[in-house]
Design a protein around this motif. Structure first.
Motif, PDB file in Angstrom:
ATOM      1  N   CYS A  25      -1.582  -2.358   4.209  1.00  0.00           N
ATOM      2  CA  CYS A  25      -0.714  -3.418   4.720  1.00  0.00           C
ATOM      3  C   CYS A  25      -1.366  -4.791   4.610  1.00  0.00           C
ATOM      4  CB  CYS A  25      -0.300  -3.110   6.155  1.00  0.00           C
ATOM      5  SG  CYS A  25      -1.606  -3.255   7.391  1.00  0.00           S
ATOM      6  N   SER A  26      -2.679  -4.867   4.764  1.00  0.00           N
ATOM      7  CA  SER A  26      -3.350  -6.168   4.729  1.00  0.00           C
ATOM      8  C   SER A  26      -3.363  -6.782   3.336  1.00  0.00           C
ATOM      9  CB  SER A  26      -4.780  -6.036   5.252  1.00  0.00           C
ATOM     10  OG  SER A  26      -5.520  -5.135   4.459  1.00  0.00           O
ATOM     11  N   SER A  27      -3.077  -6.008   2.311  1.00  0.00           N
ATOM     12  CA  SER A  27      -3.064  -6.543   0.949  1.00  0.00           C
ATOM     13  C   SER A  27      -1.650  -6.796   0.439  1.00  0.00           C
ATOM     14  CB  SER A  27      -3.794  -5.584   0.001  1.00  0.00           C
ATOM     15  OG  SER A  27      -3.145  -4.335  -0.055  1.00  0.00           O
ATOM     16  N   GLN A  28      -0.646  -6.467   1.230  1.00  0.00           N
ATOM     17  CA  GLN A  28       0.733  -6.692   0.804  1.00  0.00           C
ATOM     18  C   GLN A  28       1.138  -8.148   1.022  1.00  0.00           C
ATOM     19  OE1 GLN A  28       2.799  -3.738   3.126  1.00  0.00           O
ATOM     20  NE2 GLN A  28       2.774  -2.259   1.459  1.00  0.00           N
ATOM     21  N   THR A  29       1.903  -8.681   0.093  1.00  0.00           N
ATOM     22  CA  THR A  29       2.437 -10.033   0.217  1.00  0.00           C
ATOM     23  C   THR A  29       3.955  -9.976   0.056  1.00  0.00           C
ATOM     24  OG1 THR A  29       2.116 -10.439  -2.149  1.00  0.00           O
ATOM     25  CG2 THR A  29       0.338 -11.105  -0.646  1.00  0.00           C
ATOM     26  N   PHE A  30       4.624 -11.037   0.527  1.00  0.00           N
ATOM     27  CA  PHE A  30       6.079 -11.035   0.541  1.00  0.00           C
ATOM     28  C   PHE A  30       6.628 -12.309  -0.089  1.00  0.00           C
ATOM     29  CE2 PHE A  30       4.753  -8.543   4.289  1.00  0.00           C
ATOM     30  CZ  PHE A  30       5.262  -7.311   3.904  1.00  0.00           C
ATOM     31  N   SER A  85       0.292  -2.662  10.376  1.00  0.00           N
ATOM     32  CA  SER A  85      -0.284  -1.324  10.489  1.00  0.00           C
ATOM     33  C   SER A  85       0.139  -0.462   9.313  1.00  0.00           C
ATOM     34  CB  SER A  85       0.163  -0.637  11.787  1.00  0.00           C
ATOM     35  OG  SER A  85      -0.515  -1.144  12.901  1.00  0.00           O
ATOM     36  N   ASP A  86      -0.795   0.332   8.812  1.00  0.00           N
ATOM     37  CA  ASP A  86      -0.472   1.390   7.862  1.00  0.00           C
ATOM     38  C   ASP A  86       0.013   2.577   8.682  1.00  0.00           C
ATOM     39  OD1 ASP A  86      -3.443   0.363   6.285  1.00  0.00           O
ATOM     40  OD2 ASP A  86      -1.430   0.006   5.500  1.00  0.00           O
ATOM     41  N   LEU A  87       1.299   2.823   8.686  1.00  0.00           N
ATOM     42  CA  LEU A  87       1.850   3.896   9.500  1.00  0.00           C
ATOM     43  C   LEU A  87       1.419   5.251   8.945  1.00  0.00           C
ATOM     44  CD1 LEU A  87       5.395   2.362  10.079  1.00  0.00           C
ATOM     45  CD2 LEU A  87       3.407   2.290  11.600  1.00  0.00           C
ATOM     46  N   PRO A  88       1.286   6.262   9.813  1.00  0.00           N
ATOM     47  CA  PRO A  88       0.648   7.517   9.398  1.00  0.00           C
ATOM     48  C   PRO A  88       1.536   8.467   8.611  1.00  0.00           C
ATOM     49  CG  PRO A  88       1.267   7.653  11.690  1.00  0.00           C
ATOM     50  CD  PRO A  88       1.576   6.240  11.254  1.00  0.00           C
ATOM     51  N   HIS A  89       2.802   8.128   8.428  1.00  0.00           N
ATOM     52  CA  HIS A  89       3.708   9.040   7.721  1.00  0.00           C
ATOM     53  C   HIS A  89       4.621   8.270   6.770  1.00  0.00           C
ATOM     54  CE1 HIS A  89       2.423  12.240  10.434  1.00  0.00           C
ATOM     55  NE2 HIS A  89       2.676  11.426  11.437  1.00  0.00           N
ATOM     56  N   LEU A  90       5.031   8.948   5.703  1.00  0.00           N
ATOM     57  CA  LEU A  90       6.010   8.434   4.737  1.00  0.00           C
ATOM     58  C   LEU A  90       5.505   7.225   3.950  1.00  0.00           C
ATOM     59  CD1 LEU A  90       9.208   8.766   6.973  1.00  0.00           C
ATOM     60  CD2 LEU A  90       8.314  10.413   5.297  1.00  0.00           C
ATOM     61  N   ASP A  91       4.185   7.066   3.837  1.00  0.00           N
ATOM     62  CA  ASP A  91       3.576   6.003   3.009  1.00  0.00           C
ATOM     63  C   ASP A  91       4.140   4.629   3.349  1.00  0.00           C
ATOM     64  OD1 ASP A  91       1.979   7.808   1.554  1.00  0.00           O
ATOM     65  OD2 ASP A  91       3.665   8.300   0.252  1.00  0.00           O
ATOM     66  N   THR A 119       4.483   0.942   5.879  1.00  0.00           N
ATOM     67  CA  THR A 119       3.717  -0.050   6.622  1.00  0.00           C
ATOM     68  C   THR A 119       4.668  -0.912   7.440  1.00  0.00           C
ATOM     69  OG1 THR A 119       3.796  -1.673   4.817  1.00  0.00           O
ATOM     70  CG2 THR A 119       1.919  -0.168   4.853  1.00  0.00           C
ATOM     71  N   LEU A 120       4.136  -1.451   8.530  1.00  0.00           N
ATOM     72  CA  LEU A 120       4.903  -2.355   9.373  1.00  0.00           C
ATOM     73  C   LEU A 120       4.099  -3.636   9.578  1.00  0.00           C
ATOM     74  CD1 LEU A 120       7.442  -2.771  11.193  1.00  0.00           C
ATOM     75  CD2 LEU A 120       5.990  -2.054  13.112  1.00  0.00           C
ATOM     76  N   HIS A 121       4.756  -4.768   9.364  1.00  0.00           N
ATOM     77  CA  HIS A 121       4.182  -6.091   9.610  1.00  0.00           C
ATOM     78  C   HIS A 121       5.011  -6.739  10.703  1.00  0.00           C
ATOM     79  CE1 HIS A 121       2.086  -6.110   5.551  1.00  0.00           C
ATOM     80  NE2 HIS A 121       2.969  -5.127   5.430  1.00  0.00           N
ATOM     81  N   TRP A 122       4.364  -7.457  11.623  1.00  0.00           N
ATOM     82  CA  TRP A 122       5.147  -8.064  12.690  1.00  0.00           C
ATOM     83  C   TRP A 122       4.450  -9.265  13.329  1.00  0.00           C
ATOM     84  CZ3 TRP A 122       2.056  -3.860  13.519  1.00  0.00           C
ATOM     85  CH2 TRP A 122       1.228  -3.888  14.648  1.00  0.00           C
ATOM     86  N   PHE A 141       9.320  -4.093   7.348  1.00  0.00           N
ATOM     87  CA  PHE A 141       9.024  -2.672   7.208  1.00  0.00           C
ATOM     88  C   PHE A 141       9.096  -2.322   5.729  1.00  0.00           C
ATOM     89  CE2 PHE A 141      10.725   1.723   6.844  1.00  0.00           C
ATOM     90  CZ  PHE A 141       9.601   2.398   7.304  1.00  0.00           C
ATOM     91  N   VAL A 142       8.051  -1.662   5.231  1.00  0.00           N
ATOM     92  CA  VAL A 142       7.934  -1.377   3.804  1.00  0.00           C
ATOM     93  C   VAL A 142       7.715   0.117   3.600  1.00  0.00           C
ATOM     94  CG1 VAL A 142       6.697  -1.899   1.677  1.00  0.00           C
ATOM     95  CG2 VAL A 142       6.872  -3.638   3.471  1.00  0.00           C
TER      96      VAL A 142
END
Length: 217
Positions: free
Chosen positions: A32-37, A47-53, A55-58, A70-71
């Motif tokens: 998640c820390s390397s994702q850009t929008f 957070s890199d959520l633990p299921h379904l690959d 991530t959540l940014h907020w 949500f990605v």
């Protein structure tokens, strides 16, 4: 000679570690820390959520607004993704959901769903005011953007996220009932900037501050 040998050994170790890191990123996707929008969207935590690959940014503001991204990859290219807050429980029933899915013209729509049963879902208003909702799909990832107005004092929420593989007549079909799908739920502490899993600890689930920018709406 000893110094040269030590340097060569360190170089080899560095290359091995770099290769392993690259393979890990390739296998798990971007953290998640390397994702850009697009549109220079920035968020205070992710957070890199633990299921379904996924991530959540907020970002949580002083006026009880939650801006989020949500990605996740849909289960199939023509599938859907969803992120929700459940104000009454920890599972799907009662989830106030944002669901993004493709339309017949190829565009991505985002709609609200109040999940009241395990049967077919139906578009409906939800318990929270939502603004700025939009969705994108690129590189195999679908993205939900929205700002949710929360009740004053609600600083910890039950979150539920999901992905599905198909849409019929403009309505998302049921998701799989695999372990990842059934365990995709947890808590989100908006003040601490931390996310927790209801299915136990996971090393990928952790706070990741990506910006020291705070927004006030």
């Amino acid at each position: 000679m000893a110094t040269s040998s030590s340097s060569s050994t360190l170089l080899i170790l560095f290359l091995i570690l770099f290769s392993l890191s690259f393979l890990t990123l390739s296998a798990n996707g971007l953290t998640c820390s390397s994702q850009t929008f697009s549109n220079n969207r920035l968020f205070a935590s992710c957070s890199d959520l633990p299921h379904l690959d996924s991530t959540l940014h907020w970002t949580y503001s002083s006026k009880s607004t939650l801006s989020l991204a949500f990605v996740a990859p849909p289960a199939k290219p023509n599938g859907w993704i969803s992120w929700a807050i459940n104000p009454t429980s920890t599972g799907m029933i009662g989830a106030q959901s944002l669901i993004a899915f493709p339309q017949s013209d190829g565009s991505i729509t985002i709609q609200t769903f109040n999940i009241t049963s395990y049967g077919p879902v139906q578009q409906s208003p939800i318990a929270f005011e939502v603004s700025g909702a939009s969705a994108e799909y690129s590189g195999g990832l679908m993205k939900i953007f929205a700002t949710v107005k929360l009740p004053v004092g609600m600083t910890k929420v039950n979150q539920v996220w999901q992905v599905g593989g198909s849409v019929t007549n403009g309505v998302p079909d049921k998701h799989d009932f695999k372990a990842d799908n059934m365990n995709s739920k947890g808590t989100l502490d908006l003040l601490k900037g931390e996310s927790g899993s209801s299915s136990g600890g996971d090393s990928r689930l952790r706070k990741k501050n990506v910006s020291m920018i705070f927004f006030f709406f």
